[in-house]
Scaffold this motif. Sequence first.
Motif, PDB file in Angstrom:
ATOM      1  N   ALA A 221      -3.741  -2.413  -5.698  1.00 19.04           N
ATOM      2  CA  ALA A 221      -2.497  -3.046  -5.249  1.00 19.04           C
ATOM      3  C   ALA A 221      -2.755  -3.991  -4.086  1.00 19.04           C
ATOM      4  O   ALA A 221      -2.191  -5.093  -4.030  1.00 19.04           O
ATOM      5  CB  ALA A 221      -1.485  -1.971  -4.854  1.00 19.04           C
ATOM      6  N   LEU A 222      -3.611  -3.565  -3.158  1.00 16.07           N
ATOM      7  CA  LEU A 222      -3.937  -4.423  -2.014  1.00 16.07           C
ATOM      8  C   LEU A 222      -4.716  -5.651  -2.462  1.00 16.07           C
ATOM      9  O   LEU A 222      -4.451  -6.764  -1.996  1.00 16.07           O
ATOM     10  CB  LEU A 222      -4.739  -3.627  -0.989  1.00 16.07           C
ATOM     11  CG  LEU A 222      -5.106  -4.362   0.302  1.00 16.07           C
ATOM     12  CD1 LEU A 222      -3.849  -4.835   1.030  1.00 16.07           C
ATOM     13  CD2 LEU A 222      -5.927  -3.453   1.206  1.00 16.07           C
TER      14      LEU A 222
ATOM     15  N   TYR B  26       2.730  -2.284 -12.132  1.00 15.42           N
ATOM     16  CA  TYR B  26       2.341  -3.045 -10.941  1.00 15.42           C
ATOM     17  C   TYR B  26       3.357  -4.138 -10.609  1.00 15.42           C
ATOM     18  O   TYR B  26       3.666  -4.371  -9.430  1.00 15.42           O
ATOM     19  CB  TYR B  26       0.950  -3.653 -11.113  1.00 15.42           C
ATOM     20  CG  TYR B  26      -0.166  -2.712 -10.741  1.00 15.42           C
ATOM     21  CD1 TYR B  26      -0.513  -2.493  -9.409  1.00 15.42           C
ATOM     22  CD2 TYR B  26      -0.878  -2.020 -11.723  1.00 15.42           C
ATOM     23  CE1 TYR B  26      -1.533  -1.612  -9.058  1.00 15.42           C
ATOM     24  CE2 TYR B  26      -1.901  -1.138 -11.387  1.00 15.42           C
ATOM     25  CZ  TYR B  26      -2.222  -0.937 -10.059  1.00 15.42           C
ATOM     26  OH  TYR B  26      -3.227  -0.065  -9.710  1.00 15.42           O
TER      27      TYR B  26
ATOM     28  N   SER C  79      -3.212   2.720  -7.891  1.00 21.84           N
ATOM     29  CA  SER C  79      -4.353   2.547  -7.000  1.00 21.84           C
ATOM     30  C   SER C  79      -3.994   1.682  -5.790  1.00 21.84           C
ATOM     31  O   SER C  79      -3.658   0.500  -5.957  1.00 21.84           O
ATOM     32  CB  SER C  79      -5.514   1.901  -7.754  1.00 21.84           C
ATOM     33  OG  SER C  79      -6.514   1.463  -6.854  1.00 21.84           O
ATOM     34  N   PRO C  80      -4.059   2.215  -4.564  1.00 25.77           N
ATOM     35  CA  PRO C  80      -3.788   1.409  -3.370  1.00 25.77           C
ATOM     36  C   PRO C  80      -4.766   0.245  -3.233  1.00 25.77           C
ATOM     37  O   PRO C  80      -4.383  -0.850  -2.808  1.00 25.77           O
ATOM     38  CB  PRO C  80      -3.933   2.404  -2.216  1.00 25.77           C
ATOM     39  CG  PRO C  80      -3.784   3.748  -2.837  1.00 25.77           C
ATOM     40  CD  PRO C  80      -4.333   3.635  -4.217  1.00 25.77           C
ATOM     41  N   THR C  81      -6.018   0.492  -3.585  1.00 23.39           N
ATOM     42  CA  THR C  81      -7.026  -0.566  -3.489  1.00 23.39           C
ATOM     43  C   THR C  81      -6.687  -1.715  -4.424  1.00 23.39           C
ATOM     44  O   THR C  81      -6.750  -2.886  -4.042  1.00 23.39           O
ATOM     45  CB  THR C  81      -8.418  -0.012  -3.836  1.00 23.39           C
ATOM     46  OG1 THR C  81      -8.748   1.034  -2.928  1.00 23.39           O
ATOM     47  CG2 THR C  81      -9.468  -1.108  -3.745  1.00 23.39           C
TER      48      THR C  81
ATOM     49  N   VAL D 227       0.833  -1.206   0.000  1.00 24.97           N
ATOM     50  CA  VAL D 227       0.000   0.000   0.000  1.00 24.97           C
ATOM     51  C   VAL D 227       0.869   1.258   0.000  1.00 24.97           C
ATOM     52  O   VAL D 227       0.607   2.216  -0.741  1.00 24.97           O
ATOM     53  CB  VAL D 227      -0.952   0.001   1.216  1.00 24.97           C
ATOM     54  CG1 VAL D 227      -1.714   1.320   1.296  1.00 24.97           C
ATOM     55  CG2 VAL D 227      -1.924  -1.164   1.121  1.00 24.97           C
ATOM     56  N   ARG D 228       1.930   1.247   0.800  1.00 25.38           N
ATOM     57  CA  ARG D 228       2.841   2.400   0.831  1.00 25.38           C
ATOM     58  C   ARG D 228       3.483   2.617  -0.535  1.00 25.38           C
ATOM     59  O   ARG D 228       3.579   3.763  -1.014  1.00 25.38           O
ATOM     60  CB  ARG D 228       3.925   2.176   1.896  1.00 25.38           C
ATOM     61  CG  ARG D 228       3.450   2.241   3.330  1.00 25.38           C
ATOM     62  CD  ARG D 228       3.105   3.678   3.728  1.00 25.38           C
ATOM     63  NE  ARG D 228       4.259   4.565   3.616  1.00 25.38           N
ATOM     64  CZ  ARG D 228       5.150   4.757   4.595  1.00 25.38           C
ATOM     65  NH1 ARG D 228       4.994   4.140   5.760  1.00 25.38           N
ATOM     66  NH2 ARG D 228       6.153   5.590   4.412  1.00 25.38           N
ATOM     67  N   ARG D 229       3.903   1.548  -1.159  1.00 22.81           N
ATOM     68  CA  ARG D 229       4.562   1.665  -2.464  1.00 22.81           C
ATOM     69  C   ARG D 229       3.581   2.076  -3.560  1.00 22.81           C
ATOM     70  O   ARG D 229       3.976   2.717  -4.537  1.00 22.81           O
ATOM     71  CB  ARG D 229       5.243   0.338  -2.826  1.00 22.81           C
ATOM     72  CG  ARG D 229       6.540   0.122  -2.080  1.00 22.81           C
ATOM     73  CD  ARG D 229       7.143  -1.248  -2.363  1.00 22.81           C
ATOM     74  NE  ARG D 229       7.417  -1.473  -3.766  1.00 22.81           N
ATOM     75  CZ  ARG D 229       8.482  -1.001  -4.432  1.00 22.81           C
ATOM     76  NH1 ARG D 229       9.368  -0.244  -3.782  1.00 22.81           N
ATOM     77  NH2 ARG D 229       8.667  -1.264  -5.700  1.00 22.81           N
ATOM     78  N   SER D 230       2.329   1.713  -3.413  1.00 13.28           N
ATOM     79  CA  SER D 230       1.350   2.104  -4.424  1.00 13.28           C
ATOM     80  C   SER D 230       1.229   3.631  -4.487  1.00 13.28           C
ATOM     81  O   SER D 230       1.057   4.204  -5.576  1.00 13.28           O
ATOM     82  CB  SER D 230      -0.015   1.469  -4.125  1.00 13.28           C
ATOM     83  OG  SER D 230      -0.572   2.002  -2.945  1.00 13.28           O
ATOM     84  N   HIS D 231       1.323   4.294  -3.338  1.00  6.76           N
ATOM     85  CA  HIS D 231       1.308   5.760  -3.318  1.00  6.76           C
ATOM     86  C   HIS D 231       2.565   6.306  -3.990  1.00  6.76           C
ATOM     87  O   HIS D 231       2.509   7.283  -4.748  1.00  6.76           O
ATOM     88  CB  HIS D 231       1.211   6.276  -1.884  1.00  6.76           C
ATOM     89  CG  HIS D 231      -0.101   5.969  -1.223  1.00  6.76           C
ATOM     90  ND1 HIS D 231      -1.282   6.573  -1.593  1.00  6.76           N
ATOM     91  CD2 HIS D 231      -0.423   5.113  -0.214  1.00  6.76           C
ATOM     92  CE1 HIS D 231      -2.275   6.119  -0.854  1.00  6.76           C
ATOM     93  NE2 HIS D 231      -1.784   5.225  -0.010  1.00  6.76           N
TER      94      HIS D 231
END
Length: 248
Positions: free
Chosen positions: A45-46, A116, A41-43, A32-36
């Motif tokens: 990526a999670l 991704y 999208s953090p969602t 999640v941190r890396r997605s930012h």
Amino acid sequence: MFPTIQLTSEIQIPTYYLVISIVAAICLFWVVRRSHQFKLSPTRALDLGLLIMVFGFIGGRLFHVFYENFTYYQEDFMRILYFWDGGFVFYGGALLAGFAGISYLFFKAHDEIENYIDLFAPVLALSYGLGRVACFLAGCCYGRSCDLPWAVNGRHPAQLYAVFWELGVLMILLGLEKSRAEMKFFKVPGRIFYFWMVLHGLGRLIMESFRDDFRGPTIGFSISSWISWGIIILGLLLLWKKPVESKV
């Protein structure tokens, strides 16, 4: 080794699953941190991280059941569900999780697949490296007999070789990310991940050369060694064929 943590006379926690659970939680947080950082999208990526974990678990279990010890499970197929008794193959999980993950990205983020997979490359290195600590504590994936000063119970600590190699790979990947702007070759999305494929495959071949546990039938090499060669070759081909000018 240290396979369990005894809480009471009747309750004990397997260190393998404890370590894997902690590693999974750390990796999901990092994803999640890396997605930012990657402006993705953090969602998504999670979701991708959770998908990889679920299918990795299923694939690792099924590969063990049907390749390594099918006769044992054939006697009682309910034993397949007794995962707490152990029995997982990393590459089985990696192959199924990889297929599920790429399929998910193909439908949800077709134009960002390479971004991704680059996001996940260091995370995969960390999860694999720390995951081998779980193997070391559980006493599985042990090495051949030796009398070296760092031998553990008279054997090569093959699991720790994998830990140190993959954590070294992690440092390399993070270094490449940091200097990516000055390195035209690695500015191309996907190449960080493809490079990880090559380095991971090499490290796995080294680990396999020291292992002495049963891993199913062999054809000259263990099945994991053959898969490692395949991953190395595929990674090199992807690094070689992808044009530098595309999607920079």
